[in-house]
Design a protein around this motif. Structure first.
Motif, PDB file in Angstrom:
ATOM      1  N   GLU A 199      -1.356   5.988   8.970  1.00  0.00           N
ATOM      2  CA  GLU A 199      -2.534   5.883   8.107  1.00  0.00           C
ATOM      3  C   GLU A 199      -2.070   5.432   6.725  1.00  0.00           C
ATOM      4  O   GLU A 199      -1.089   5.966   6.185  1.00  0.00           O
ATOM      5  CB  GLU A 199      -3.249   7.228   8.003  1.00  0.00           C
ATOM      6  N   TYR A 200      -2.766   4.429   6.175  1.00  0.00           N
ATOM      7  CA  TYR A 200      -2.365   3.846   4.894  1.00  0.00           C
ATOM      8  C   TYR A 200      -3.507   3.902   3.886  1.00  0.00           C
ATOM      9  O   TYR A 200      -4.686   3.979   4.248  1.00  0.00           O
ATOM     10  CB  TYR A 200      -2.010   2.363   5.031  1.00  0.00           C
ATOM     11  N   GLN A 201      -3.095   3.796   2.638  1.00  0.00           N
ATOM     12  CA  GLN A 201      -4.019   3.391   1.572  1.00  0.00           C
ATOM     13  C   GLN A 201      -3.579   1.996   1.161  1.00  0.00           C
ATOM     14  O   GLN A 201      -2.496   1.820   0.601  1.00  0.00           O
ATOM     15  CB  GLN A 201      -3.947   4.344   0.378  1.00  0.00           C
ATOM     16  N   THR A 202      -4.363   0.982   1.508  1.00  0.00           N
ATOM     17  CA  THR A 202      -3.926  -0.396   1.348  1.00  0.00           C
ATOM     18  C   THR A 202      -4.109  -0.902  -0.076  1.00  0.00           C
ATOM     19  O   THR A 202      -4.950  -0.416  -0.839  1.00  0.00           O
ATOM     20  CB  THR A 202      -4.683  -1.325   2.308  1.00  0.00           C
ATOM     21  N   GLY A 229       0.813  -1.202   0.000  1.00  0.00           N
ATOM     22  CA  GLY A 229       0.000   0.000   0.000  1.00  0.00           C
ATOM     23  C   GLY A 229       0.847   1.252   0.000  1.00  0.00           C
ATOM     24  O   GLY A 229       2.042   1.218  -0.326  1.00  0.00           O
ATOM     25  N   THR A 230       0.231   2.343   0.407  1.00  0.00           N
ATOM     26  CA  THR A 230       0.890   3.645   0.409  1.00  0.00           C
ATOM     27  C   THR A 230       0.737   4.292   1.779  1.00  0.00           C
ATOM     28  O   THR A 230      -0.342   4.233   2.385  1.00  0.00           O
ATOM     29  CB  THR A 230       0.262   4.570  -0.661  1.00  0.00           C
ATOM     30  N   VAL A 279       0.061   7.252   4.045  1.00  0.00           N
ATOM     31  CA  VAL A 279      -0.667   8.503   3.875  1.00  0.00           C
ATOM     32  C   VAL A 279      -0.232   9.545   4.899  1.00  0.00           C
ATOM     33  O   VAL A 279       0.035  10.709   4.569  1.00  0.00           O
ATOM     34  CB  VAL A 279      -2.197   8.258   3.969  1.00  0.00           C
TER      35      VAL A 279
END
Length: 783
Positions: A132-135, A58-59, A61
């Motif tokens: 906090e991620y964008q999975t 993921g990314t 955030v």
């Protein structure tokens, strides 16, 4: 070209070849041996701990570190934005960011570093950082990677002849596949580093690493400093097994970065569970094979594909999969052959070097082939193995190297005779016929293992030798001591050159400011490389002393002898200490650096041919096992090993390496099972869920014999490497388990058994064997 004393000494003074105790043996068993974590911490030393990703892909955030920074004693955080120089610490190819910038590639990836006044506080603060991620959906399955052609490096291929045509013409054909599990290094000392800033802006690093020069190089690049501004020191490791060849660098570099940014000493030590989660393992593999053979079981064609599960980055996977390809023949000649190696990407920690470096994952394919052929023909597997051994006229490997030393057949014959193979084979067959629950198995397997780094430039080493004017000797070399006894062996070599007792030679910690540009202590080449470099340095000094004695006492050099701490010449003698002092007074240099580069090796990757190995080390193992077909439990009851070490530098240390390597290999093949969940998190993250062999798993009868044969190549005193090859002697355990299972089918079929052969997998194999036997009996009734 310098003359090296590479043959065992003919005189009575023998330090080389003696069973001398490890130089730190008493320190190890008494707890007085100092490791990095035992060093007295400098005043105002800080502690660092990483904040780890809780997703596999993921990314990133955002980061909220407010709670962590609110704790009294937390000094600061370090993120990728704080790195002054290079961000990527990939050892060979890029792909290993020091800290996450945006993309997250595996569960447990370090994102940032917390710096605090104590270790416990740093760990606690790290847990308070909110991420906090964008999975994204992680890629975890090797079959999916193969389907998607998701590779960390391009595939490689070696071939000889027309394999497809040879397969079509073969009298018999069979195919199979094998899933091989990974393996946790389980070193006793975890990843640890201590960085101390110097007053001139330099950094002094103490770290547990197999490759001090690489740590120096990467630290300098990350800090945007020249290499001379970084000194790496390593006295001893509490085990490495390959897990500290590349993957110790990240923690040392982070400690150095933190020390530079804070101006204070900084120490990093991973907790054991995090060490498990973050660091790479032995590569799991998925291998397939198709083979053609004649009525005697002799292989006419082999088509083999080895697929390494590499993780998120290349790390050392290119060379590891290469070595798996190079060893897919083991000790056997394949007439027509094609071997393809794939390097599969996944969202897991990047897998890395481990004892054998891909060799075990390739070699076990050869043993699976031999067993499968034997069952298909109704022959004893040992007969099939003998029929396929390299021999004169059948001596070219798939990659074009000539096998010129043919000792395996003689070793097999000797071990089979001494360990009564034929008698035990008959007894086990009779036992299995009358035992409904306990089944026994027996297997005798060989090992042919190539010695050299497959990366040519790593086959070099340096050493530094000082003779003081009291006759004592200081030795430093580029190898690292991780418990294997390298320092003891190299000291024996230097003592032998000067004809002095071993206690005259002292070895200091490996340091990049004493011996530069060193190679990792790996590939079983520690003694081969560093021993020859030390031999070179000591020989230079000895040459000066010989010239001095010859001139002073009017003696021919050939009439001067060094031995028993004395130097004799026609008409007189003097002690080595007297000679050293006399030479000093006459301004004779008593210091020298040595260097060695392995000759003859080369490999053309485009053609897939060459000589990647200087020589081969050999071994033969006979293992007997028992399985309970109701529970799947297994035990190894008897093991007989015969291993080729050339002229041994130190038989006691070599036997210790053989015993340890075998047990470690046995663990990989039987009970060391790694498990991840479907989100890419490692579940077997500690000794409660990951089981290595214990003392109770040692075979009741465990015999180890050394096979003495001079190395045909010019190595240090004609010895052979011993670190990695014994690991693959444990293939005999896996083959013996399959032999026990084959007894359920009257030895006509051995069911698939993917390592590690846990009780669950053995029970599955029992079910498959019974089904095969029932189906086979029905077919015979129908006929």
């Amino acid at each position: 070209m310098r003359h090296f004393e590479t043959d065992p000494p003919p005189n009575e003074h023998r330090v080389v070849g003696q069973a001398v105790a490890h130089d730190s043996a008493l320190l190890h068993v008494s707890g007085r041996a100092h490791y990095v974590d035992d060093r007295v911490e400098p005043a105002n030393c800080l502690h660092a701990y990483p904040v780890l990703s809780t997703i596999a892909a993921g990314t990133l955030v955002s980061i909220d570190a407010s709670q962590a920074l609110a704790l009294a004693g937390v000094v600061r955080l370090i993120t990728a934005a704080d790195i002054p120089g290079r961000h990527d610490i990939g050892p060979v190819f890029p792909g290993d960011p020091l800290l996450v910038e945006t993309e997250i590639r595996y569960h447990g990836q370090p994102i940032l570093l917390v710096i605090a006044q104590t270790y416990d506080l740093a760990r606690r603060a790290a847990q308070l950082v909110k991420l906090e991620y964008q999975t994204a959906v992680p890629l975890l399955d090797i079959h999916q990677a193969l389907q998607d052609q998701s590779f960390v490096r391009p595939p490689h291929r070696i071939a000889r002849g027309d394999v497809d045509a040879a397969l079509s013409l073969a009298a018999h054909r069979l195919s199979g596949q094998l899933h091989l599990g990974g393996q946790e290094h389980f070193y006793l000392e975890g990843q640890v580093a201590l960085a101390i800033p110097q007053d001139d802006g330099a950094i002094h690093l103490h770290c547990s690493t197999q490759h001090p020069t690489e740590v120096q190089h990467l630290t300098a690049q990350v800090l945007a400093k020249p290499m001379h501004a970084v000194t790496v020191e390593m006295r001893r490791m509490g085990g490495g097994f390959g897990g500290k060849e590349t993957q110790a660098a990240q923690w040392a570099v982070l400690a150095a970065l933190a020390a530079t940014l804070t101006g204070r000493a900084v120490k990093i030590r991973l907790a054991r569970s995090d060490d498990f989660r973050i660091t790479g393992k032995r590569h799991p593999f998925f291998n397939t094979y198709e083979v053609g053979f004649d009525a005697e079981g002799r292989v006419s064609a082999a088509d083999i594909v080895v697929n390494g599960h590499c993780g998120h980055s290349p790390d050392l996977s290119d060379a590891i999969v290469d070595r798996a390809m190079f060893h897919a023949d083991n000790a056997y000649f394949y007439d027509q052959v094609r071997i393809v190696g794939n390097r599969c990407l996944s969202n897991t920690a990047s897998n890395t070097a481990f004892r054998g470096f891909g060799g075990p994952q390739g070699m076990i394919v050869a043993e699976a082939l031999m067993d499968d052929i034997a069952r298909a023909l109704g022959k004893d597997p040992l007969a099939v193995r003998r029929a396929n051994l390299y021999q004169p006229g059948r001596q070219t490997t798939p990659y074009g190297q000539q096998v010129t030393q043919f000792v395996v057949a003689e070793m097999i014959d000797r071990l089979a005779h001494d360990a009564q193979y034929d008698t035990r084979r008959a007894a086990i067959t009779a036992f299995n016929r009358n035992s409904p629950i306990i089944k026994r198995g027996l297997a005798l397997t060989p090992v042919k293992f190539g010695i050299s780094f497959t990366a040519q430039h790593l086959n070099q080493a340096g050493a530094l030798v000082h003779v003081y004017n009291d006759g004592s000797i200081h030795l430093n070399h580029g190898g690292t001591e991780m418990g294997q006894g390298l320092n003891t062996k190299v000291a024996q070599i230097v003592a032998q050159v000067f004809g002095v007792s071993l206690d005259r030679v002292a070895i200091s910690a490996t340091r990049t400011d004493k011996v530069p540009n060193t190679s990792p202590t790996a590939a079983s080449a520690g003694t081969d490389l560093n021993g020859m470099a030390a031999l070179d340095a000591a020989t230079k000094i000895k040459d000066r002393l010989l010239d001095f004695v010859a001139e002073r006492y009017h003696a021919a050099r050939d009439d001067i002898e060094f031995g028993a701490d004395r130097v004799t010449y026609p008409g007189g003698e003097l002690s080595f200490a007297e000679l050293a002092n006399l030479a000093y007074l006459q301004r004779i240099s008593l210091s020298a650096n040595g260097f060695y580069a392995t000759p003859k090796i080369h490999y053309d990757r485009e053609l897939g041919t060459g000589r990647p190995f200087f020589y081969f080390s050999h071994g033969v193992a006979l293992s007997e096992v028992e399985i309970d077909i109701l529970t799947g439990e297994s035990s190894v009851t008897q093991v007989d090993l015969l291993h080729d070490v050339g002229h041994s530098i130190n038989p006691a240390l070599d036997i210790g390496q053989i015993e340890g390597g075998f047990i470690q290999g046995m663990g990989w093949l039987t009970n060391e099972e790694l498990r991840w969940n479907d989100q890419g998190a490692l579940l077997s993250a500690g000794p409660a869920t990951y089981k290595v062999p214990a003392i109770g798993d040692t075979p009741t009868r465990f015999s180890v014999q050394l096979y003495e044969s001079a190395n045909p190549e010019v190595t240090v005193f004609r010895s052979k490497a011993v670190g990695e090859p014994p690991f693959m002697l444990a293939n005999s355990v896996w083959c013996a388990l399959r032999d026990a299972l084959a007894s359920l089918t009257d030895y006509r079929y051995a069911p698939p058994l993917d390592p590690p052969a846990t009780p669950e997998k053995i029970l599955q194999a029992v079910t498959v064997a019974r089904h095969w036997q029932k189906q086979n009996q029905q077919e015979r009734r129908d006929d």
